[in-house]
Design an enzyme around this catalytic site. Structure first.
Site, PDB file in Angstrom:
ATOM      1  N   SER A  71     -21.042  12.590 -16.228  1.00 51.46           N
ATOM      2  CA  SER A  71     -22.213  13.061 -16.904  1.00 51.46           C
ATOM      3  C   SER A  71     -23.250  13.462 -15.891  1.00 51.46           C
ATOM      4  CB  SER A  71     -22.788  12.022 -17.743  1.00 51.46           C
ATOM      5  OG  SER A  71     -21.961  11.519 -18.839  1.00 51.46           O
ATOM      6  N   CYS A 324     -18.338   9.166 -27.507  1.00 44.20           N
ATOM      7  CA  CYS A 324     -19.915   9.209 -27.480  1.00 44.20           C
ATOM      8  C   CYS A 324     -20.250   9.836 -28.890  1.00 44.20           C
ATOM      9  CB  CYS A 324     -20.119  10.635 -26.404  1.00 44.20           C
ATOM     10  SG  CYS A 324     -19.101  10.778 -24.915  1.00 44.20           S
TER      11      CYS A 324
END
Ligand SMILES: *Cc1c(COP(=O)(O)O)cnc(C)c1O
Length: 396
Positions: A71, A324
């Site tokens: 990320s 997610c």
């Protein structure tokens, strides 16, 4: 029986990776920025790990920036390219509708700053064509970012060809290679990649560590401010144990890549063949151009969350899409991007394999999914309407 089929969410650490970390959690605990011998021991290890990781992707050691994971690497890659573009008066970015949220949410942020983002449509087979990129590049395009392999449906993109187009047009090219690293061939030079993200926990390394590769000469914008670590590109004391674990895991994955791929592919194809027998089920993403461990299906008339819970009761760890998005009620943006209707996208199941899975586990899983889907359909009002002809089947 306990069957782990969620390797796209994270993998079990390999023994090699754990062993590589242990000395750095114990005896070699110095800070690599310290000038004394304890620090220098850590600095030496850090240098070697950087060299090993660079070698595995065809990069130079100075082109490797250690980050806290995929990320952060995605965020930093996009922000850096955007700043470079901004200086040249270029504010157009090209990406795709099925990127990871680490990319999509960073793009949203850049849009608020005045960047214009074009998200390419994804063909039903889950693959972006190089021509789509070529047609969309404009005078003011500063970045193209297309993932190497999709984390939900596993489809592999023509990275080298897209990179070549970007190179010719003088546009920076970033690829989120988090699902590819350790599983697919990567050579940043040969594949015309300017910026690339990878993350250790997707190839049996530790969580919380990743790499941003940035081609020499590309000015990198800091995301974390502080000390001068990573040549001033990422502040913070380096996570040496995790970096050592990542280097060992990547070496191991790359050494065994072909044998693993062959083994896992056989299991994957058996699983796909087995699940295809379930009526009104469809495989998401191209059957061939997909990660060797990825299986993703939609089953009409059921709800993915219930499917997961019942499979968990049977000892199977699966996912409905990306880790997610679970916990939110929105259907997967990836499945919507390849054109699945909302109702269908809700009935999705992702099973991602590793070399630790066995044929016996696959047989058991096929049987279990069959039973659970049949059961859920037997109590589903939507299914009743479909069977009674009050609604039309979307998956034939
Ligand atoms: C897992 C994943 C990420 C995020 O990586 P983290 O190390 O968990 O931050 C980004 N992109 C893709 C494609 C992923 O699969």
């Amino acid at each position: 029986m306990k069957i782990y089929l969620d390797n796209a969410a994270t993998t079990k650490m390999s023994k090699t990776a754990i062993d590589a970390m242990l000395p750095y959690l114990d005896t070699v605990y110095g800070n690599p920025s310290s000038l004394h011998s304890a620090g220098q021991g850590a600095a030496e290890a850090l240098w070697q790990a950087r060299q090993r990781i660079a070698d595995r992707i065809g990069a130079l050691p100075e082109e490797i920036i250690f980050t806290s994971g995929g990320s952060e690497a995605d965020n930093q890659a996009l922000l850096s390219a955007a700043r470079i573009g901004q200086k040249q008066g270029k504010r157009h970015i090209i990406s795709t509708a099925f990127e990871h949220h680490a990319v999509l949410h960073t793009l949203k942020k850049l849009e608020k700053e005045g960047f214009e983002v074009t998200l390419l449509d994804v063909h039903e087979n889950g693959i972006i064509l190089p021509e789509q990129v070529e047609k969309t590049i404009r005078e003011d395009t500063c970045l193209v970012t297309v993932m190497y392999a999709n984390n939900e449906i596993g489809t592999i993109q023509p990275i080298k060809e897209i990179g070549a187009i970007c190179r010719t047009k003088g546009v920076l090219f970033h690829t989120d290679a988090v699902q590819a690293a350790g599983h697919l061939y990567i050579d940043v030079k040969e594949q015309n990649i300017d910026l690339l993200s990878l993350s250790a926990h997707k190839f049996h390394g530790p969580k919380g560590i990743g790499v941003l590769y940035a081609r020499k000469g590309i000015k990198i914008t800091t995301v974390i401010e502080g000390g001068a670590q990573e040549s001033g590109r990422r502040a913070g004391t380096e996570n040496i144990p995790a970096i050592m674990g990542m280097a060992a895991a990547l070496d191991e994955a790359c050494t065994h890549m072909e044998t693993c791929a062959r083994r896992v592919r056989i299991l994957r194809d058996k699983l796909i063949a087995g699940l295809s027998q379930i009526p009104h089920a469809v495989l998401n993403g191209d059957a061939e151009k997909r990660l060797f461990g990825n299986v993703n299906f939609c089953f009409e008339g059921i709800e993915g969350e219930s499917l997961l819970l019942l499979l968990d009761d049977k000892g199977i760890c699966a996912s409905s899409g990306s880790a997610c998005t679970s916990g939110s009620l929105d259907p997967s943006h990836v499945l919507l991007a390849i054109g699945r209707a909302h109702d269908i996208a809700h009935g999705s199941l992702r099973l991602t394999l590793s070399e630790e899975n066995t044929e016996e586990q696959i047989d058991y899983t096929i049987q279990a999914v069959n039973e659970v889907v049949t059961y859920l359909r037997s109590i589903s009002p939507i299914w009743r309407d479909l069977v009674n002809g009050k609604k039309e089947f979307m998956i034939t």
